[in-house]
Design a protein around this motif. Structure first.
Motif, mmCIF file in Angstrom:
data_model
loop_
_atom_site.group_PDB
_atom_site.id
_atom_site.type_symbol
_atom_site.label_atom_id
_atom_site.label_comp_id
_atom_site.label_asym_id
_atom_site.label_seq_id
_atom_site.Cartn_x
_atom_site.Cartn_y
_atom_site.Cartn_z
ATOM 1 N N GLY A 55 0.858 -1.234 0.109
ATOM 2 C CA GLY A 55 -0.047 0.004 0.129
ATOM 3 C C GLY A 55 0.943 1.092 0.008
ATOM 4 O O GLY A 55 0.429 2.301 -0.472
ATOM 5 N N VAL A 56 1.969 1.178 0.596
ATOM 6 C CA VAL A 56 2.711 2.223 0.502
ATOM 7 C C VAL A 56 3.296 2.911 -0.551
ATOM 8 O O VAL A 56 3.172 4.195 -0.933
ATOM 9 C CB VAL A 56 4.160 2.178 1.343
ATOM 10 C CG1 VAL A 56 5.038 3.243 1.563
ATOM 11 C CG2 VAL A 56 3.633 1.753 2.832
ATOM 12 N N TRP A 67 1.777 2.830 -3.618
ATOM 13 C CA TRP A 67 0.454 3.390 -4.211
ATOM 14 C C TRP A 67 0.236 4.923 -3.465
ATOM 15 O O TRP A 67 0.147 5.800 -4.261
ATOM 16 C CB TRP A 67 -0.771 2.710 -4.327
ATOM 17 C CG TRP A 67 -1.864 3.459 -4.850
ATOM 18 C CD1 TRP A 67 -2.667 4.110 -4.321
ATOM 19 C CD2 TRP A 67 -1.710 3.718 -6.035
ATOM 20 N NE1 TRP A 67 -3.606 4.607 -5.071
ATOM 21 C CE2 TRP A 67 -3.076 4.321 -6.351
ATOM 22 C CE3 TRP A 67 -1.181 3.291 -7.261
ATOM 23 C CZ2 TRP A 67 -3.645 4.729 -7.393
ATOM 24 C CZ3 TRP A 67 -1.678 3.674 -8.590
ATOM 25 C CH2 TRP A 67 -2.959 4.402 -8.603
ATOM 26 N N GLN A 68 0.701 4.866 -2.141
ATOM 27 C CA GLN A 68 0.223 6.234 -1.547
ATOM 28 C C GLN A 68 1.272 7.160 -2.062
ATOM 29 O O GLN A 68 1.134 8.379 -2.101
ATOM 30 C CB GLN A 68 0.583 5.942 0.045
ATOM 31 C CG GLN A 68 -0.956 4.936 0.619
ATOM 32 C CD GLN A 68 -0.465 4.443 2.039
ATOM 33 O OE1 GLN A 68 0.596 4.760 2.648
ATOM 34 N NE2 GLN A 68 -1.308 4.021 2.517
ATOM 35 N N ARG A 69 2.592 6.763 -2.276
ATOM 36 C CA ARG A 69 3.613 7.671 -2.620
ATOM 37 C C ARG A 69 3.201 8.039 -4.032
ATOM 38 O O ARG A 69 3.258 9.231 -4.332
ATOM 39 C CB ARG A 69 4.930 7.084 -2.404
ATOM 40 C CG ARG A 69 5.465 6.738 -1.077
ATOM 41 C CD ARG A 69 6.871 6.291 -0.941
ATOM 42 N NE ARG A 69 7.136 5.961 0.227
ATOM 43 C CZ ARG A 69 8.101 5.352 0.709
ATOM 44 N NH1 ARG A 69 8.866 4.379 -0.149
ATOM 45 N NH2 ARG A 69 8.597 5.070 2.087
ATOM 46 N N SER A 112 0.549 8.360 -5.394
ATOM 47 C CA SER A 112 -0.719 9.247 -5.379
ATOM 48 C C SER A 112 -0.376 10.406 -4.640
ATOM 49 O O SER A 112 -1.427 11.275 -4.274
ATOM 50 C CB SER A 112 -1.842 8.489 -4.703
ATOM 51 O OG SER A 112 -2.062 7.398 -5.643
ATOM 52 N N GLU A 148 -0.091 10.859 -1.499
ATOM 53 C CA GLU A 148 -0.940 10.661 -0.362
ATOM 54 C C GLU A 148 0.061 10.489 0.885
ATOM 55 O O GLU A 148 1.023 10.232 0.860
ATOM 56 C CB GLU A 148 -1.943 9.432 -0.419
ATOM 57 C CG GLU A 148 -2.790 9.501 -1.435
ATOM 58 C CD GLU A 148 -3.676 8.253 -1.565
ATOM 59 O OE1 GLU A 148 -3.382 7.578 -0.890
ATOM 60 O OE2 GLU A 148 -4.468 8.214 -2.440
ATOM 61 N N SER A 149 -0.569 10.692 2.255
ATOM 62 C CA SER A 149 0.102 10.393 3.310
ATOM 63 C C SER A 149 0.378 8.918 3.440
ATOM 64 O O SER A 149 -0.342 8.149 3.203
ATOM 65 C CB SER A 149 -0.530 10.575 4.722
ATOM 66 O OG SER A 149 -1.179 12.032 4.677
ATOM 67 N N VAL A 150 1.669 8.578 4.029
ATOM 68 C CA VAL A 150 2.195 7.231 3.994
ATOM 69 C C VAL A 150 1.651 6.822 5.284
ATOM 70 O O VAL A 150 2.226 7.207 6.259
ATOM 71 C CB VAL A 150 3.583 6.990 3.658
ATOM 72 C CG1 VAL A 150 4.055 5.831 4.065
ATOM 73 C CG2 VAL A 150 4.130 7.634 2.539
ATOM 74 N N GLU A 151 0.750 5.712 4.942
ATOM 75 C CA GLU A 151 0.299 4.959 6.257
ATOM 76 C C GLU A 151 0.616 3.299 5.913
ATOM 77 O O GLU A 151 -0.188 2.505 5.372
ATOM 78 C CB GLU A 151 -1.102 5.160 6.442
ATOM 79 C CG GLU A 151 -1.292 6.548 6.594
ATOM 80 C CD GLU A 151 -3.051 6.981 6.770
ATOM 81 O OE1 GLU A 151 -3.707 6.053 6.764
ATOM 82 O OE2 GLU A 151 -3.430 7.832 6.914
#
Length: 131
Positions: free
Chosen positions: A33-34, A36-38, A40, A42-45
């Motif tokens: 998931g990380v 994709w967050q990067r 996009s 987005e905040s990395v969770e």
């Protein structure tokens, strides 16, 4: 602030482990998931809090001569959501004999809420147990 609590995952490190599986599992679960967050912005969770644990927290000598550093001592792990036993990359009998001190810790963690999984020949660690 994450909307969920990341799964606590321990990857068991031991001498004779297949190095690509040890490092590959670390990458796979650390980046779930990380990436994709990067991509996009987005905040990395992170979905998983991943650590490699070895006996004594010492270095791990992989079957391909790679030496990896553990994050922690398996003896200090009191709980986790998932424990992964990676592939044995050397002689199974030799690895099991040399790493027999790990077995009580597998049993100990199996008696908690932890799910235990193995990759390929890592399952042979259970062959020697009366679980």
């Amino acid at each position: 602030m994450p909307y969920f609590k990341p799964f606590k995952m321990i990857i068991l490190g031991f001498d004779g482990v297949l190095g690509s599986v040890l490092s590959g599992a670390l990458d796979l679960f650390s980046f779930t998931g990380v990436s994709w967050q990067r991509f996009s912005n987005e905040s990395v969770e992170p979905r998983f809090n991943v650590q490699i644990a070895s006996l004594g927290g010492g270095d791990i000598r992989c079957s391909n001569r790679l030496i990896m550093q553990a994050h922690c001592d398996i003896r200090d792990v009191t709980e986790c959501d998932l424990l992964l036993v990676p592939t044995i990359g050397d002689s199974i009998d030799k690895v099991l004999k040399q790493n027999s001190e790990l077995l009580p810790h597998l049993v100990r963690l199996a008696n908690t809420k932890a799910d235990i999984a193995s990759n390929c020949s890592g399952a042979f660690f259970w062959q020697r147990q009366d679980c």
